[in-house]
Each structure stands twice: as C-alpha cells, then as structure tokens.
Design a protein around this motif. Structure first.
Motif, PDB file in Angstrom:
ATOM      1  N   ASN A  22       7.119   4.590  14.606  1.00  0.00           N
ATOM      2  CA  ASN A  22       7.298   3.925  13.318  1.00  0.00           C
ATOM      3  C   ASN A  22       7.044   2.428  13.452  1.00  0.00           C
ATOM      4  O   ASN A  22       7.235   1.849  14.517  1.00  0.00           O
ATOM      5  CB  ASN A  22       8.706   4.182  12.780  1.00  0.00           C
ATOM      6  CG  ASN A  22       8.856   5.611  12.300  1.00  0.00           C
ATOM      7  OD1 ASN A  22       8.028   6.095  11.535  1.00  0.00           O
ATOM      8  ND2 ASN A  22       9.876   6.293  12.766  1.00  0.00           N
ATOM      9  N   PRO A  23       6.616   1.790  12.346  1.00  0.00           N
ATOM     10  CA  PRO A  23       6.264   0.368  12.442  1.00  0.00           C
ATOM     11  C   PRO A  23       7.508  -0.494  12.616  1.00  0.00           C
ATOM     12  O   PRO A  23       8.588  -0.124  12.156  1.00  0.00           O
ATOM     13  CB  PRO A  23       5.610   0.078  11.086  1.00  0.00           C
ATOM     14  CG  PRO A  23       6.241   1.055  10.159  1.00  0.00           C
ATOM     15  CD  PRO A  23       6.495   2.295  10.973  1.00  0.00           C
ATOM     16  N   PRO A  24       7.355  -1.639  13.277  1.00  0.00           N
ATOM     17  CA  PRO A  24       8.486  -2.555  13.384  1.00  0.00           C
ATOM     18  C   PRO A  24       8.799  -3.156  12.017  1.00  0.00           C
ATOM     19  O   PRO A  24       7.921  -3.238  11.161  1.00  0.00           O
ATOM     20  CB  PRO A  24       7.959  -3.643  14.328  1.00  0.00           C
ATOM     21  CG  PRO A  24       6.473  -3.593  14.182  1.00  0.00           C
ATOM     22  CD  PRO A  24       6.124  -2.180  13.877  1.00  0.00           C
ATOM     23  N   GLY A 238       4.721 -13.880  -7.341  1.00  0.00           N
ATOM     24  CA  GLY A 238       5.600 -13.988  -6.178  1.00  0.00           C
ATOM     25  C   GLY A 238       6.315 -12.689  -5.867  1.00  0.00           C
ATOM     26  O   GLY A 238       7.466 -12.683  -5.424  1.00  0.00           O
ATOM     27  N   GLN A 239       5.595 -11.587  -6.052  1.00  0.00           N
ATOM     28  CA  GLN A 239       6.221 -10.278  -5.857  1.00  0.00           C
ATOM     29  C   GLN A 239       5.805  -9.672  -4.521  1.00  0.00           C
ATOM     30  O   GLN A 239       4.657  -9.792  -4.097  1.00  0.00           O
ATOM     31  CB  GLN A 239       5.781  -9.329  -6.982  1.00  0.00           C
ATOM     32  CG  GLN A 239       6.146  -9.804  -8.361  1.00  0.00           C
ATOM     33  CD  GLN A 239       7.597  -9.573  -8.669  1.00  0.00           C
ATOM     34  OE1 GLN A 239       8.062  -8.454  -8.751  1.00  0.00           O
ATOM     35  NE2 GLN A 239       8.332 -10.655  -8.840  1.00  0.00           N
ATOM     36  N   ASN A 240       6.735  -9.026  -3.870  1.00  0.00           N
ATOM     37  CA  ASN A 240       6.468  -8.155  -2.734  1.00  0.00           C
ATOM     38  C   ASN A 240       7.741  -7.356  -2.509  1.00  0.00           C
ATOM     39  O   ASN A 240       8.677  -7.470  -3.296  1.00  0.00           O
ATOM     40  CB  ASN A 240       6.042  -8.940  -1.481  1.00  0.00           C
ATOM     41  CG  ASN A 240       5.045  -8.125  -0.647  1.00  0.00           C
ATOM     42  OD1 ASN A 240       5.203  -6.918  -0.482  1.00  0.00           O
ATOM     43  ND2 ASN A 240       4.023  -8.782  -0.138  1.00  0.00           N
ATOM     44  N   ALA A 241       7.753  -6.536  -1.476  1.00  0.00           N
ATOM     45  CA  ALA A 241       8.953  -5.741  -1.224  1.00  0.00           C
ATOM     46  C   ALA A 241       9.579  -6.194   0.091  1.00  0.00           C
ATOM     47  O   ALA A 241       8.885  -6.688   0.986  1.00  0.00           O
ATOM     48  CB  ALA A 241       8.595  -4.261  -1.175  1.00  0.00           C
ATOM     49  N   ALA A 242      10.885  -6.003   0.202  1.00  0.00           N
ATOM     50  CA  ALA A 242      11.610  -6.453   1.394  1.00  0.00           C
ATOM     51  C   ALA A 242      11.348  -5.501   2.574  1.00  0.00           C
ATOM     52  O   ALA A 242      11.144  -4.302   2.378  1.00  0.00           O
ATOM     53  CB  ALA A 242      13.102  -6.512   1.089  1.00  0.00           C
ATOM     54  N   PRO A 243      11.321  -6.049   3.785  1.00  0.00           N
ATOM     55  CA  PRO A 243      10.896  -5.245   4.948  1.00  0.00           C
ATOM     56  C   PRO A 243      11.750  -4.011   5.208  1.00  0.00           C
ATOM     57  O   PRO A 243      11.206  -2.941   5.508  1.00  0.00           O
ATOM     58  CB  PRO A 243      10.985  -6.238   6.112  1.00  0.00           C
ATOM     59  CG  PRO A 243      11.762  -7.406   5.625  1.00  0.00           C
ATOM     60  CD  PRO A 243      11.604  -7.447   4.142  1.00  0.00           C
TER      61      PRO A 243
END
Ligand code: PLP
Length: 391
Positions: A22-24, A238-243
């Motif tokens: 799985n990705p970090p 300014g949108q994105n999703a939290a890691p």
C-alpha cells in the motif's frame, strides 16, 4: 484487465512506494527544493500537467495513487479529489459554469446539489431549470442557447428513477452542453459513465469506495477535453483530499467489488421480501423487473448497489416510528455505502419542483448492509409487528 483485477492493481506503483503493497501516507504542506533551478523545473512540469512535488495541496504520491485508481475504475482521462462528495459536486459545476449560463438539473438529484444551484450558483448568475428525470431525448426542448450543463443522477438516491443518459448526452452534446453525472449509487463498478456520454463523473467516495462509514471524500473524473477546466477549478478553489482519507478510500476500493456484489444480492432479497409484505405499497428499485426504470437499468448498468426505497401504505407517524425506533440492526442515519444496514425516512415531496411527488404513503430509504440478509429480514419483520400493533 477485467474490472475486479483493475480495482486491485490500479494506482499502485511498486517503484513509487518502495515495494510496499500500500502507498505511504504523505502528510505534507511544504516541499523543499534543493536549488533555484529545481523550483523552476517543478513549476514548469506542473504547467505541463505532470506531477512534480511542489506543495502538499497540489498533490503527493498518496493523492496520485487514489486519483489513478479512481480514474481507472471510472474509465476517464484524469480524476481530481475533493474533501467530500458535495465539494466534488461544487468543483465539477464551477469548472463548467459561468455567470449567465443556464443549467438543467434532474428533479430527483441529491438534495444538496439543489441547494447549491438555488443558492450560490444563482447568486453568481447561473439559472437552473429542474427537469423530469424521465425526459430522455426530450431534454432538447428544455435547452436554451445558454444551456451549458445538464446534471444527471441515475438512479436518484432517494426515489430511484432511472435516466436515459445516452439519449440525454446525445442531445446535450449536439447543443454544446456538458453532461455532469453523480455516479455514486452505481459506483464505477456498475456504471461506466464515459461509455455512456458523461463528461464529468462524480463519486461520493464517502459511500461504497470507502465502504466503512468513517471517511468523507469526493472525486470528479473527466474526459480529456474537460480535464483542464476541472484541474484549474480544483486548483483555484484550493481543494484536495487529506492523506489519511485517501489511504482509507484506496484501502476500501480494493474490496469494493466483493462488498458490492454482496450488497447487491442482499438488497435483491430484501426488496423481494418487502414486495410481498402487506404493509408495503411499492418497492423502488430499478433492478427489479416491476420497476419503471428496469429496462434502462438492464441496458446500461452492470449491477445494482444496496440502496433502494419502499413506500408504506398510508399510516400514522406513530406506527412508522414504532417500526423504525425499535430496529436493532438497521441504524437510522444519513449517508450509506458502509458495511452496515441503514434506514431513514425520506421526504421527496419537500424537494420536487418539476414533477410533484405522487407517493401516498411514508417513504423509507434502505441501505442493505453486509449482515446475513435473514437477520436483516427478521429485524424488519419485528418492525412490521410493532407497526401493526401501533396502527
Ligand atoms: C452522500 C452523497 C453525496 C455527498 O457526499 P458527501 O461526502 O456526504 O458530501 C453526493 N451524492 C450522492 C448521491 C450522495 O449520496
């Protein structure tokens, strides 16, 4: 690759993630540049739509892994992430609309989409007309020279009417409008939006993609033509999703196929059982042969999820409350798509403006979870006993 295989492997890059499955989870705001040149190179790469590390908000290997997985599942060109499904709807619409535009929205659309159309979008000079979800190619008669967006949602997530999306898309494209779809009900597994003429496909990944009722996240996937507009809107807003949320949704996607097949099967059995109950006036489920949407569902969809509704015969509120309040497995609450069963009263009559809701009795929306369906049935059967006792 077959669909099930795609869901397992999409978005994984062994190189990028040091051979770990799985990705970090990269938590990032600042990204450090070793030289002045490297700043210019990164900015230039970003302008070319590549994926340099520039700043946390503009993406990290964690967000890219999810973007790639979503995009592969939906079948589009590129995907953008948003902090909730509703934020994704906002991003998709703002990418396509400008002041003075006219938008057509299906009357059965997710209610907060209506709020956005009637609220901020109206304030900014976008006019909305709601249309009968059954309109099909008749959408042409509602189109104006300034109609730039047609919003479709099939089936509607409260009332489950199907829409003839290929017919709508054909007319919309001929008239220069884009088709924006909320594809949350089917998930990318059971409806392939870009094969049916959709230009932007929205997922509330909060639902089946995450699958565990513990995360909010939205995605918008675009065709190659519309992608630059979506990308620019996402950046400007300014949108994105939290890691951590991306990680949870990616993890959910790996098991989405097996979960959805079980949701589908349980919902079929529950719907059939409900249809035979004397207290039930009708079951609203497009994958049941009696449903008005069945022919379109069968033609265009690859499966059905676990969300449907049923209408009770006219009954006093206290009887409905007796049914609902004592349920042990079915939780009462909003959202859906998690592993657990849910039920909630729905009030489409308060929302509709194009075609008034004609249902006579109380409407209950059900999410059939992954519990054994015999236990789901027993829980509702006990509810009907309480319902009848309270009549
Ligand atoms: C839940 C839902 C959304 C919004 O998702 P959130 O992550 O809760 O904002 C959008 N469309 C449909 C059909 C939904 O069911």
């Amino acid at each position: 690759m077959k669909e099930d295989t795609k869901l397992i492997h999409a978005g994984r890059s062994m190189q990028r993630q040091h051979q770990i499955v799985n990705p970090p989870v990269y938590h990032a705001s600042t990204v450090l540049f070793p030289t002045m040149d490297s700043i210019d190179e990164a900015q230039a790469a970003r302008a070319r739509d590549e994926r340099p590390m520039v700043y946390g908000l503009s993406g990290t290997p964690t967000t890219w892994a999810l973007e790639d997985a979503v995009c592969a599942a939906e079948g589009g060109h590129r995907a953008a992430l948003f902090p909730s499904g509703l934020a994704a709807i906002m991003g998709a619409l703002l990418a396509c609309l400008k002041s003075g535009d006219h938008m057509l929205v299906a009357d059965n659309v997710y209610a907060p989409t209506r709020n956005l159309a009637n609220g901020l979008l109206k304030t900014f000079g976008v006019e909305t007309t709601y249309y009968d979800p059954a309109v099909g190619a008749g959408i042409g008669e509602l189109m104006r020279p300034n109609t730039t967006v047609v919003v479709v949602e099939a089936p509607g997530s409260l009332t489950f009417e199907m829409q003839d999306i290929p017919a709508i898309a054909e007319v919309a494209h001929r008239r220069g409008a884009l088709v924006v779809m909320d594809n949350t009900w089917a998930s990318p597994m059971f409806f392939k939006p870009f094969e049916k003429g959709v230009d932007l496909s929205i997922q509330a990944a909060t639902k089946y993609m995450s699958g565990h009722s513990d995360v909010l996240l939205g995605t918008v996937t675009a065709t190659r033509e519309v992608w630059p507009r979506l990308r620019d809107a996402q950046r400007q807003l300014g949108q994105n999703a939290a890691p951590d949320d991306c990680f949870l949704v990616l993890r959910g996607m790996r098991t989405m196929s097996v979960r959805l097949k079980r949701h589908q099967e349980n919902a079929f059995r529950l719907a059939e059982w409900l249809m035979a109950r004397p207290e039930v006036a009708r079951v609203l489920h497009p994958a049941m042969p009696h449903d008005p949407g069945y022919a379109i569902w069968k033609r265009d969809f690859l499966g059905a999820s676990g969300l449907f509704a049923f209408e009770l015969k006219a009954a006093p509120r206290k009887a409905v409350a007796a049914l609902l309040d004592g349920l042990e497995l079915f939780g009462m609450g909003y959202s859906w798509g998690g592993f657990e069963s849910l039920i909630v009263p729905a009030h489409p009559e308060k929302l509709r403006t194009a075609v008034p809701w004609t249902g006579q009795g109380p409407l209950l929306r059900v999410h059939s979870g992954l519990e054994d369906v015999a236990d789901q049935i027993a829980d509702l059967a006990a509810g009907f006993d309480r319902f009848n006792a309270a009549l």
